[in-house]
Design a protein around this motif. Structure first.
Motif, PDB file in Angstrom:
ATOM      1  N   SER A  31       0.797  -1.208   0.000  1.00 43.69           N
ATOM      2  CA  SER A  31       0.000   0.000   0.000  1.00 43.69           C
ATOM      3  C   SER A  31       0.839   1.271   0.000  1.00 43.69           C
ATOM      4  O   SER A  31       0.383   2.328  -0.403  1.00 43.69           O
ATOM      5  N   SER A  32       2.108   1.184   0.477  1.00 42.73           N
ATOM      6  CA  SER A  32       2.952   2.377   0.531  1.00 42.73           C
ATOM      7  C   SER A  32       3.433   2.754  -0.859  1.00 42.73           C
ATOM      8  O   SER A  32       3.690   1.904  -1.698  1.00 42.73           O
ATOM      9  N   PHE A  33       3.608   4.054  -1.085  1.00 42.15           N
ATOM     10  CA  PHE A  33       4.003   4.564  -2.395  1.00 42.15           C
ATOM     11  C   PHE A  33       5.512   4.710  -2.443  1.00 42.15           C
ATOM     12  O   PHE A  33       6.113   5.434  -1.638  1.00 42.15           O
ATOM     13  N   ASN A  34       6.184   4.006  -3.349  1.00 37.59           N
ATOM     14  CA  ASN A  34       7.628   4.073  -3.478  1.00 37.59           C
ATOM     15  C   ASN A  34       8.000   4.976  -4.642  1.00 37.59           C
ATOM     16  O   ASN A  34       7.760   4.626  -5.799  1.00 37.59           O
ATOM     17  N   PRO A  35       8.575   6.143  -4.392  1.00 36.98           N
ATOM     18  CA  PRO A  35       8.918   7.051  -5.482  1.00 36.98           C
ATOM     19  C   PRO A  35      10.113   6.557  -6.284  1.00 36.98           C
ATOM     20  O   PRO A  35      10.926   5.775  -5.803  1.00 36.98           O
ATOM     21  N   SER A  36      10.211   7.023  -7.523  1.00 40.84           N
ATOM     22  CA  SER A  36      11.339   6.678  -8.376  1.00 40.84           C
ATOM     23  C   SER A  36      12.554   7.476  -7.934  1.00 40.84           C
ATOM     24  O   SER A  36      12.491   8.684  -7.750  1.00 40.84           O
ATOM     25  N   TYR A  37      13.693   6.789  -7.780  1.00 42.43           N
ATOM     26  CA  TYR A  37      14.905   7.479  -7.363  1.00 42.43           C
ATOM     27  C   TYR A  37      15.355   8.474  -8.433  1.00 42.43           C
ATOM     28  O   TYR A  37      15.948   9.503  -8.103  1.00 42.43           O
ATOM     29  N   VAL A  38      15.115   8.175  -9.689  1.00 41.31           N
ATOM     30  CA  VAL A  38      15.474   9.088 -10.771  1.00 41.31           C
ATOM     31  C   VAL A  38      14.408  10.165 -10.928  1.00 41.31           C
ATOM     32  O   VAL A  38      14.713  11.347 -11.078  1.00 41.31           O
ATOM     33  N   GLY A  39      13.146   9.762 -10.894  1.00 40.25           N
ATOM     34  CA  GLY A  39      12.061  10.695 -11.140  1.00 40.25           C
ATOM     35  C   GLY A  39      11.986  11.833 -10.141  1.00 40.25           C
ATOM     36  O   GLY A  39      11.607  12.953 -10.487  1.00 40.25           O
ATOM     37  N   ASN A  64      21.614  26.236 -28.423  1.00 45.81           N
ATOM     38  CA  ASN A  64      22.013  25.274 -29.460  1.00 45.81           C
ATOM     39  C   ASN A  64      20.846  24.698 -30.259  1.00 45.81           C
ATOM     40  O   ASN A  64      21.073  23.933 -31.203  1.00 45.81           O
ATOM     41  N   GLY A  65      19.616  25.021 -29.892  1.00 45.12           N
ATOM     42  CA  GLY A  65      18.472  24.511 -30.640  1.00 45.12           C
ATOM     43  C   GLY A  65      17.294  24.201 -29.748  1.00 45.12           C
ATOM     44  O   GLY A  65      17.219  24.652 -28.600  1.00 45.12           O
ATOM     45  N   GLN A  66      16.391  23.400 -30.294  1.00 46.58           N
ATOM     46  CA  GLN A  66      15.157  23.054 -29.594  1.00 46.58           C
ATOM     47  C   GLN A  66      14.889  21.568 -29.704  1.00 46.58           C
ATOM     48  O   GLN A  66      15.134  20.946 -30.750  1.00 46.58           O
ATOM     49  N   LEU A  67      14.367  20.984 -28.624  1.00 50.06           N
ATOM     50  CA  LEU A  67      13.992  19.574 -28.595  1.00 50.06           C
ATOM     51  C   LEU A  67      12.594  19.433 -28.021  1.00 50.06           C
ATOM     52  O   LEU A  67      12.161  20.239 -27.196  1.00 50.06           O
ATOM     53  N   GLN A  68      11.900  18.384 -28.473  1.00 46.74           N
ATOM     54  CA  GLN A  68      10.545  18.116 -28.002  1.00 46.74           C
ATOM     55  C   GLN A  68      10.434  16.661 -27.558  1.00 46.74           C
ATOM     56  O   GLN A  68      11.109  15.783 -28.097  1.00 46.74           O
ATOM     57  N   GLN A  69       9.569  16.432 -26.580  1.00 54.54           N
ATOM     58  CA  GLN A  69       9.277  15.075 -26.140  1.00 54.54           C
ATOM     59  C   GLN A  69       7.866  15.026 -25.563  1.00 54.54           C
ATOM     60  O   GLN A  69       7.330  16.037 -25.103  1.00 54.54           O
ATOM     61  N   ASN A  70       7.275  13.844 -25.633  1.00 52.74           N
ATOM     62  CA  ASN A  70       5.939  13.655 -25.081  1.00 52.74           C
ATOM     63  C   ASN A  70       5.987  13.691 -23.552  1.00 52.74           C
ATOM     64  O   ASN A  70       6.924  13.180 -22.931  1.00 52.74           O
ATOM     65  N   PHE A  71       4.968  14.283 -22.967  1.00 53.33           N
ATOM     66  CA  PHE A  71       4.886  14.395 -21.511  1.00 53.33           C
ATOM     67  C   PHE A  71       3.589  13.725 -21.055  1.00 53.33           C
ATOM     68  O   PHE A  71       2.498  14.194 -21.382  1.00 53.33           O
ATOM     69  N   PRO A  72       3.677  12.618 -20.327  1.00 52.34           N
ATOM     70  CA  PRO A  72       2.468  11.879 -19.918  1.00 52.34           C
ATOM     71  C   PRO A  72       1.518  12.725 -19.080  1.00 52.34           C
ATOM     72  O   PRO A  72       1.939  13.601 -18.312  1.00 52.34           O
ATOM     73  N   LYS A  73       0.231  12.428 -19.187  1.00 51.64           N
ATOM     74  CA  LYS A  73      -0.786  13.183 -18.461  1.00 51.64           C
ATOM     75  C   LYS A  73      -0.734  12.939 -16.962  1.00 51.64           C
ATOM     76  O   LYS A  73      -1.169  13.781 -16.177  1.00 51.64           O
ATOM     77  N   TYR A  74      -0.247  11.774 -16.541  1.00 48.40           N
ATOM     78  CA  TYR A  74      -0.233  11.455 -15.124  1.00 48.40           C
ATOM     79  C   TYR A  74       0.985  12.060 -14.402  1.00 48.40           C
ATOM     80  O   TYR A  74       1.215  11.783 -13.231  1.00 48.40           O
ATOM     81  N   MET A 103       7.825   5.179 -16.410  1.00 48.86           N
ATOM     82  CA  MET A 103       7.909   6.337 -17.289  1.00 48.86           C
ATOM     83  C   MET A 103       8.207   7.617 -16.517  1.00 48.86           C
ATOM     84  O   MET A 103       8.688   8.593 -17.093  1.00 48.86           O
ATOM     85  N   TRP A 104       7.933   7.632 -15.230  1.00 48.74           N
ATOM     86  CA  TRP A 104       8.263   8.790 -14.407  1.00 48.74           C
ATOM     87  C   TRP A 104       9.778   9.038 -14.438  1.00 48.74           C
ATOM     88  O   TRP A 104      10.251  10.138 -14.743  1.00 48.74           O
ATOM     89  N   GLY A 105      10.551   7.991 -14.146  1.00 45.83           N
ATOM     90  CA  GLY A 105      12.006   8.112 -14.182  1.00 45.83           C
ATOM     91  C   GLY A 105      12.536   8.332 -15.587  1.00 45.83           C
ATOM     92  O   GLY A 105      13.477   9.104 -15.795  1.00 45.83           O
ATOM     93  N   THR A 106      11.920   7.654 -16.570  1.00 49.71           N
ATOM     94  CA  THR A 106      12.368   7.806 -17.950  1.00 49.71           C
ATOM     95  C   THR A 106      12.158   9.232 -18.451  1.00 49.71           C
ATOM     96  O   THR A 106      13.035   9.813 -19.102  1.00 49.71           O
ATOM     97  N   THR A 107      10.990   9.806 -18.133  1.00 54.88           N
ATOM     98  CA  THR A 107      10.697  11.177 -18.565  1.00 54.88           C
ATOM     99  C   THR A 107      11.664  12.170 -17.937  1.00 54.88           C
ATOM    100  O   THR A 107      12.151  13.094 -18.591  1.00 54.88           O
ATOM    101  N   ARG A 108      11.976  11.952 -16.665  1.00 54.86           N
ATOM    102  CA  ARG A 108      12.929  12.844 -16.001  1.00 54.86           C
ATOM    103  C   ARG A 108      14.310  12.743 -16.641  1.00 54.86           C
ATOM    104  O   ARG A 108      15.002  13.744 -16.847  1.00 54.86           O
ATOM    105  N   ALA A 109      14.759  11.514 -16.962  1.00 49.03           N
ATOM    106  CA  ALA A 109      16.066  11.319 -17.574  1.00 49.03           C
ATOM    107  C   ALA A 109      16.132  11.974 -18.953  1.00 49.03           C
ATOM    108  O   ALA A 109      17.122  12.628 -19.298  1.00 49.03           O
ATOM    109  N   LEU A 110      15.072  11.813 -19.751  1.00 50.54           N
ATOM    110  CA  LEU A 110      15.041  12.423 -21.084  1.00 50.54           C
ATOM    111  C   LEU A 110      15.050  13.944 -21.009  1.00 50.54           C
ATOM    112  O   LEU A 110      15.740  14.619 -21.784  1.00 50.54           O
ATOM    113  N   LEU A 111      14.282  14.485 -20.054  1.00 53.90           N
ATOM    114  CA  LEU A 111      14.247  15.932 -19.904  1.00 53.90           C
ATOM    115  C   LEU A 111      15.613  16.468 -19.475  1.00 53.90           C
ATOM    116  O   LEU A 111      16.073  17.504 -19.972  1.00 53.90           O
ATOM    117  N   GLY A 112      16.272  15.761 -18.559  1.00 51.88           N
ATOM    118  CA  GLY A 112      17.608  16.177 -18.150  1.00 51.88           C
ATOM    119  C   GLY A 112      18.595  16.158 -19.303  1.00 51.88           C
ATOM    120  O   GLY A 112      19.425  17.066 -19.444  1.00 51.88           O
TER     121      GLY A 112
END
Length: 217
Positions: A31-39, A64-74, A103-112
């Protein structure tokens, strides 16, 4: 003290004795919520980098330019002074799937990676080791001479810049880390380092452990 003989204890008796203990030790709570260490890690935002979220598309722009990526709704984006943080919208783990949590950790890594890329391009160093091994750049192609009858041609993506400082080295650079590393991996795949003489294509200072040749009598 009473000793039990193996012949007097049946399998059913063993299960009866130890089953309650096994049941009690195998219980755990989910029941406890474990956060992503990367996220949960924040991202430092340089002064010359801007971020905008438009219809689940996260735009990162810099010198140096512009980059785009999808950002999940959650997920949601929170900015504090010179840093940004990606947070999960739901506080209950039961509302999210394992894929969404990943995807929480993955999105954070891509944004970084994007934030760093638009301010300071990513680089990858490719080196060729072997007698007669050579690399050259002709137009939009990399020509590799790595022991085959003909030179191998590798097309350079428009998002990646390639320099050829010496006949046995290449420097790949670009704002998109994924594009840079994919091109480096593709070049390496044509002649992976072999473990006996060490000949091959090396990426970013990698090392291999050489093996001793077997004497065949």
């Amino acid at each position: 003290m009473k000793l039990f003989s193996p012949t007097t204890i049946s399998a059913s008796n063993l299960m009866t004795r130890f089953l309650p203990f096994c049941r009690s030790t195998s219980r755990f709570s989910t029941s406890s919520f474990n956060p992503s260490y990367v996220g949960k890690q924040s991202i430092l935002l340089p002064k010359d980098v801007q971020i905008q979220l438009r219809k689940q598309i996260l735009e990162v722009s810099g010198p140096n330019g512009q980059l785009q990526q999808n950002f999940p709704k959650y997920l949601r984006l929170r900015q504090e002074n010179d840093s940004i943080k990606i947070e999960i919208a739901s506080k209950s783990r039961d509302d999210l799937s394992k894929k969404q949590l990943a995807m929480w950790g993955t999105t954070r890594a891509l944004l970084g990676n994007n934030v760093k890329g638009v301010s300071e391009p990513w680089q990858s160093l490719v080196k060729l080791l072997g007698v007669g091994y050579r690399a050259s750049v002709e137009g939009n192609n990399i020509l590799l001479k790595v022991g085959f009858a003909n030179a191998v041609s590798v097309q350079i993506p428009p998002e990646v810049q390639v320099e050829n400082p010496s006949p046995t080295s290449l420097v790949l650079s670009g704002i998109d880390k994924q594009k840079v590393t994919q091109l480096a991996a593709k070049i390496r795949s044509f002649k992976k380092p072999e473990p006996y003489k060490g000949k091959g294509i090396y990426v970013d200072g990698e090392n291999i452990q050489l093996k001793n040749k077997r004497n065949i009598s």
